[in-house]
Design an enzyme around this catalytic site. Structure first.
Site, PDB file in Angstrom:
ATOM      1  N   THR A  20      10.646 -15.342   6.335  1.00 40.84           N
ATOM      2  CA  THR A  20      11.929 -15.273   5.582  1.00 40.84           C
ATOM      3  C   THR A  20      11.604 -16.307   4.430  1.00 40.84           C
ATOM      4  OG1 THR A  20      13.070 -14.846   7.317  1.00 40.84           O
ATOM      5  CG2 THR A  20      14.184 -15.434   5.566  1.00 40.84           C
ATOM      6  N   VAL A  36      18.288  -4.626  11.225  1.00 40.12           N
ATOM      7  CA  VAL A  36      18.578  -5.580  10.284  1.00 40.12           C
ATOM      8  C   VAL A  36      18.824  -6.988  10.856  1.00 40.12           C
ATOM      9  CG1 VAL A  36      20.181  -6.381   8.566  1.00 40.12           C
ATOM     10  CG2 VAL A  36      19.621  -3.896   8.655  1.00 40.12           C
ATOM     11  N   GLY A  53      16.304 -13.436  14.198  1.00 35.88           N
ATOM     12  CA  GLY A  53      17.553 -13.110  13.589  1.00 35.88           C
ATOM     13  C   GLY A  53      18.623 -12.835  14.551  1.00 35.88           C
TER      14      GLY A  53
END
Length: 447
Positions: free
Chosen positions: A313, A342, A366
Site C-alpha cells: 500500500t 476490498v 486490511g
C-alpha cells in the site's frame, strides 16, 4: 488493559521516539552523520524549533529482510520514496494545501513499479489489476474513495474527484470509472499496469494455492466446494500501441511479456543514491500474532525478486502552513485476491482518516484494520483520552492489533506536527520531510 495502564506502559517506551518535524540534519551519506541522526531521533528532548508543516509517507509494511533486498533495489526504492517526499514538500513550501501535498506524493508512488499501487499493482486471481484509494480532508471531514477500478492510472486523483465533484464518499468498479470519464479523466488500457514481477507473483500464488487445494471461503461467503474456481486469464499478446481506451466493465487480458523480458530473480540495477538515515520504529517489536480468525485465508503478496512478504500500500499524511491535516492511501490490494475483495485502504476510518486533530494512513492486513477501525481508533484516543499521538498509535498497532493477530503499521500526524510511524512487522517503507526540505527515508525496524 486500562487506558491509564496503557499510558504508563507506553509513555516511557515512546518518550525517546516521539518525533517532531523539525530540522534534524537527517540526510547524509556518512556513517558519522547517520549515527548523529539516529541519536537525534531517539533523544528524550524534543527539537527546539516548533514545526509549522510537514509530510509523512509510507510504501507498505511486512516481512522486509535486509538479506533479500539487493543494494540496487533498496537504492531504487529509497529514491522513489525521496522523490515522493520532495513532490509533497514542493506543494507545502509554496503555501499549498495539505490535500494537494498528499495527492502529489501518492501520485509519485502510484507511478512507480516498486509499490503496490497504480503502475505497480498486483494481480487478482483472474489476472486483473483492481485498484483502491481514498482521501480525507481533516478541516472539512470531506472524504472520497474508489474501489475495484481497473483502468485508472492514478486512483488517488479519482478518489479526490469523488470527494470534490460528487455528493458521495465511495464509488466502486464500473460506476467509478464511468464517473471518471464524466469528469474528463481518461481510462488507460490494462497493459499499462503489467509488470513482470507482479505477474510472476500471481503465478507463484496460484501454484501454492493449487498445491494446498482450494482455499476456504471467507466468513460470510458461501462455500465454493464442488464449483470450479475462476480461472486466471491466460496472458495474451499486448494490445496494439494506440489502442482505444478501455471500456468500464471489460477488464482486459494482461499483456504477454516479451521474449526478452528479464527472468525472475534478475532485478533492474538503477543507480544507487546515498543512504539516508534510518527512522525510528516507535518501540515496535516484530508481531507475534494469534491464529487468524476463521475463514481468513488472505496472505500478503510475495515479492518474486526478494521473496519477502509485504502488504503493499502507499499513503501520505500532511500538515500545511494553515494547520490543516489531510490523509490519503492507495493500493492494488493482495495478490490472488478473489470475489471483488476490498481491503482497508479505501475505507474511511479503517485505512484512511483525518480530522482537525489527527491524520492517519495505514498499511497491513486490511481485514484486521477494518474490524478494529484502526485509523479512527488512533485519532479517537488522541481526542477522547488526550493521549500523545505516538502513544495512541503505538498502542493500537503494537497492542490491539497484535493481540488480534493483525500485522501492519501506520503513519500519522497531529496538528502540532508530531509524527508517529509504528509497525509490528519487520519493516515498513516510510519517510518524512519538514519545512527545511531534508527528506529522511527508512525501511527496516532496526538501524
Amino acid at each position: 488493559m486500562s487506558p491509564s495502564f496503557s499510558s504508563r506502559m507506553h509513555r516511557g517506551l515512546l518518550a525517546s521516539t516521539a518525533l517532531l518535524l523539525a530540522p534534524l540534519g537527517c540526510a547524509t551519506s556518512s556513517q558519522a552523520g547517520a549515527a548523529r541522526d539516529e541519536a537525534a531521533l531517539r533523544t528524550d528532548e524534543p527539537p527546539r524549533v516548533k514545526p509549522k508543516w510537514g509530510l509523512v509517507i509510507h510504501g507498505g509494511a511486512g516481512v522486509i529482510s535486509r538479506e533479500n533486498l539487493t543494494p540496487e533495489r533498496e537504492a531504487a526504492m529509497r529514491a522513489a520514496l525521496t522523490q515522493a517526499l520532495q513532490a509533497g514538500h514542493a506543494v507545502l513550501a509554496k503555501g499549498g494545501r495539505s490535500m494537494d501535498a498528499v495527492t502529489a506524493a501518492i501520485r509519485v508512488m502510484e507511478d512507480s513499479p516498486y509499490f503496490n499501487a497504480g503502475k505497480g499493482a498486483v494481480f487478482n486471481h483472474d489476472g486483473v489489476n483492481e485498484l483502491d484509494a481514498a482521501v480525507m480532508d481533516g478541516k472539512t471531514r470531506m472524504a472520497g474513495a474508489v474501489a475495484g477500478v481497473h483502468h485508472i492510472q492514478n486512483p488517488i486523483d479519482l478518489a479526490r474527484l469523488v470527494m470534490e465533484k460528487s455528493p458521495h464518499v465511495m464509488m466502486v468498479g464500473d460506476g467509478a470509472e464511468a464517473f471518471a470519464q464524466s469528469q474528463g479523466m481518461p481510462l488507460v488500457d490494462a497493459k499499462y499496469f503489467y509488470t513482470e514481477e507482479r505477474w510472476q507473483g500471481l503465478q507463484r500464488a496460484l501454484e501454492q494455492e493449487k498445491a494446498k487445494g482450494a482455499p476456504p471461503a471467507e466468513q460470510g461467503q458461501p462455500s465454493t466446494q464442488g464449483l470450479s474456481p475462476a480461472q486466471p486469464s491466460a496472458p495474451g499478446q499486448p494490445p496494439a500501441q494506440g489502442a482505444s481506451p478501455a471500456t468500464p466493465g471489460q477488464p482486459l487480458t494482461p499483456a504477454q511479456p516479451p521474449a526478452s523480458a528479464p527472468q525472475p530473480g534478475q532485478p533492474a540495477t538503477p543507480a544507487q543514491p546515498s543512504s539516508p538515515a534510518q527512522l525510528p520504529t516507535q518501540g515496535a517489536t516484530p508481531a507475534t500474532p494469534s491464529q487468524p480468525q476463521p475463514g481468513s485465508s488472505l496472505t500478503p503478496g510475495v515479492d518474486p525478486i526478494t521473496g519477502d512478504h509485504k502488504f503493499g500500500t502507499v499513503g501520505a499524511v500532511a500538515l500545511d502552513m494553515e494547520g490543516n491535516l489531510a490523509a490519503g492511501t492507495s493500493t492494488g490490494g493482495m495478490t490472488n485476491k478473489r470475489f471483488g475483495r476490498v481491503g482497508d485502504a479505501p475505507i474511511i476510518g479503517a485505512g484512511t482518516y483525518a480530522d482537525e486533530r489527527c491524520a492517519v494512513s495505514a498499511t497491513g492486513h486490511g481485514e484486521f484494520f477494518i474490524r478494529y477501525t484502526v485509523a479512527r481508533d488512533i485519532c479517537a484516543r488522541v481526542e477522547y483520552q488526550d493521549l500523545p499521538l505516538p502513544e495512541a498509535a503505538s498502542y493500537v498497532i503494537n497492542d490491539v492489533l497484535v493481540k488480534a493477530g493483525g500485522e501492519g503499521g501506520v503513519i500519522a500526524m497531529d496538528r502540532q506536527g508530531h509524527v508517529a510511524m509504528p509497525f509490528n512487522s519487520s519493516g515498513m517503507y516510510r519517510g518524512y520531510i519538514s519545512e527545511d526540505g531534508t527528506p529522511t527515508v527508512a525501511i527496516f525496524q532496526q538501524p
